[in-house]
Design a protein around this motif. Structure first.
Motif, PDB file in Angstrom:
ATOM      1  N   ALA A  50       0.748  -1.135  -0.025  1.00 24.83           N
ATOM      2  CA  ALA A  50       0.010   0.129  -0.129  1.00 24.83           C
ATOM      3  C   ALA A  50       0.856   1.313  -0.031  1.00 24.83           C
ATOM      4  O   ALA A  50       0.685   2.183  -0.905  1.00 24.83           O
ATOM      5  CB  ALA A  50      -0.788   0.070   1.315  1.00 24.83           C
ATOM      6  N   VAL A  51       2.037   1.115   0.780  1.00 23.91           N
ATOM      7  CA  VAL A  51       2.747   2.448   0.842  1.00 23.91           C
ATOM      8  C   VAL A  51       3.477   2.733  -0.315  1.00 23.91           C
ATOM      9  O   VAL A  51       3.728   3.783  -0.787  1.00 23.91           O
ATOM     10  CB  VAL A  51       3.931   2.215   2.107  1.00 23.91           C
ATOM     11  N   VAL A 105       1.833   9.592   3.445  1.00 26.68           N
ATOM     12  CA  VAL A 105       2.882   8.710   3.452  1.00 26.68           C
ATOM     13  C   VAL A 105       3.610   8.745   4.757  1.00 26.68           C
ATOM     14  O   VAL A 105       4.190   7.798   5.162  1.00 26.68           O
ATOM     15  CB  VAL A 105       3.999   8.780   2.123  1.00 26.68           C
ATOM     16  N   ASP A 106       3.766  10.034   5.323  1.00 26.87           N
ATOM     17  CA  ASP A 106       4.358  10.154   6.528  1.00 26.87           C
ATOM     18  C   ASP A 106       3.763   9.495   7.706  1.00 26.87           C
ATOM     19  O   ASP A 106       4.269   9.562   8.866  1.00 26.87           O
ATOM     20  CB  ASP A 106       4.479  11.867   6.905  1.00 26.87           C
ATOM     21  N   VAL A 107       2.570   8.799   7.392  1.00 19.84           N
ATOM     22  CA  VAL A 107       1.984   8.054   8.591  1.00 19.84           C
ATOM     23  C   VAL A 107       1.865   6.706   8.098  1.00 19.84           C
ATOM     24  O   VAL A 107       2.357   5.773   8.992  1.00 19.84           O
ATOM     25  CB  VAL A 107       0.360   8.430   8.888  1.00 19.84           C
ATOM     26  N   TRP A 108       1.558   6.383   6.848  1.00 17.70           N
ATOM     27  CA  TRP A 108       1.708   4.971   6.402  1.00 17.70           C
ATOM     28  C   TRP A 108       2.946   4.426   6.625  1.00 17.70           C
ATOM     29  O   TRP A 108       3.032   3.175   7.015  1.00 17.70           O
ATOM     30  CB  TRP A 108       0.994   4.939   5.119  1.00 17.70           C
ATOM     31  N   TYR A 109       3.839   5.119   6.275  1.00 21.56           N
ATOM     32  CA  TYR A 109       5.326   4.545   5.975  1.00 21.56           C
ATOM     33  C   TYR A 109       5.999   4.341   7.609  1.00 21.56           C
ATOM     34  O   TYR A 109       6.476   3.066   7.527  1.00 21.56           O
ATOM     35  CB  TYR A 109       6.194   5.532   5.477  1.00 21.56           C
ATOM     36  N   ALA A 169       3.428   9.806  14.278  1.00 19.78           N
ATOM     37  CA  ALA A 169       4.089   9.955  12.742  1.00 19.78           C
ATOM     38  C   ALA A 169       3.103  11.327  12.391  1.00 19.78           C
ATOM     39  O   ALA A 169       3.650  12.227  11.638  1.00 19.78           O
ATOM     40  CB  ALA A 169       3.630   8.756  12.137  1.00 19.78           C
ATOM     41  N   MET A 170       1.761  11.394  12.563  1.00 14.93           N
ATOM     42  CA  MET A 170       0.735  12.441  12.174  1.00 14.93           C
ATOM     43  C   MET A 170       1.422  13.629  12.771  1.00 14.93           C
ATOM     44  O   MET A 170       1.571  14.646  12.235  1.00 14.93           O
ATOM     45  CB  MET A 170      -0.375  12.135  12.713  1.00 14.93           C
ATOM     46  N   GLU A 171       1.719  13.937  14.343  1.00 16.67           N
ATOM     47  CA  GLU A 171       1.935  14.811  14.804  1.00 16.67           C
ATOM     48  C   GLU A 171       3.657  15.307  14.091  1.00 16.67           C
ATOM     49  O   GLU A 171       3.821  16.557  14.389  1.00 16.67           O
ATOM     50  CB  GLU A 171       2.236  14.500  16.580  1.00 16.67           C
TER      51      GLU A 171
END
Length: 206
Positions: free
Chosen positions: A113-114, A131-135, A159-161
């Protein structure tokens, strides 16, 4: 423990619940650095997803995930529909055929998915996108041996923060250059709700 059809359906229902609850917040995030419609788009998309997956009968989790992908692609406006749709389509393909998705297969699916989102959005980690959350979630999953609710939610939240201090170089936010710093990326926030929803459903099953 594995992911069966009912768990995937429950995951989508819980995700929709979070998208509806946080629709105003997601919109607020999107106003300074986007079109201001991310909350509306995601809430509409996941309402359609819930409507679809709760009416159908599925044989495998891959079948549910494919419907999720197709619904998001057709019902969510902006860049989010194709990107989230691509993620679920790649995940669906990776787990095809299994009635219960093993942890190993799920981890591989998230990795696929990434890769799909990176390719579709032409984005890499660190560019202030979903991508910065999924990865980071994908990376954290590879270090575990089985589904761990806390790892999913905590990794996704951190990751979100972390996107707050990033400079956007992709997507709509890139037009705002330096002004994009100091704002959490909306796509990362909705991705956090998605993984938090899976974490919640796993806790309910435990």
């Amino acid at each position: 423990m594995g992911l069966d059809v009912q768990l995937i359906v429950d995951w989508m229902k819980k995700t929709n619940e979070k998208m509806q609850e946080n629709k105003p917040y997601l919109t607020t995030l999107d106003q300074p650095i986007g079109d201001g419609d991310h909350g509306i788009n995601m809430a509409r998309g996941f309402q359609e997803v819930e409507n679809k997956v709760t009416k159908e009968t599925y044989e495998t989790p891959a079948d549910v995930l494919k419907d999720v992908a197709m619904t998001l692609m057709s019902k969510v406006g902006g860049a989010s529909g194709p990107l989230f749709g691509t993620a679920f389509l790649k995940l669906s393909t990776a787990v095809k055929g299994a009635e219960t998705v093993s942890y190993e297969a799920f981890v591989n699916g998230i990795e696929q998915a990434v890769a799909g989102v990176k390719q579709r959005g032409k984005a890499e980690a660190g560019e202030k996108t979903m991508v910065d959350v999924w990865y980071p979630v994908s990376e954290a999953l590879t270090e575990e041996q089985d589904f761990t609710a806390e790892v999913l939610s905590e990794t996704a939240k951190q990751a979100m923060e972390n996107t707050k201090d990033m400079l956007a170089t992709k997507g709509r936010a890139a037009y705002f250059k330096d002004k994009s710093q100091g704002h959490i990326d909306p796509g990362s926030a909705s991705s956090f709700y998605l993984f938090e929803a899976l974490s919640d459903v796993l806790k309910e099953r435990a």
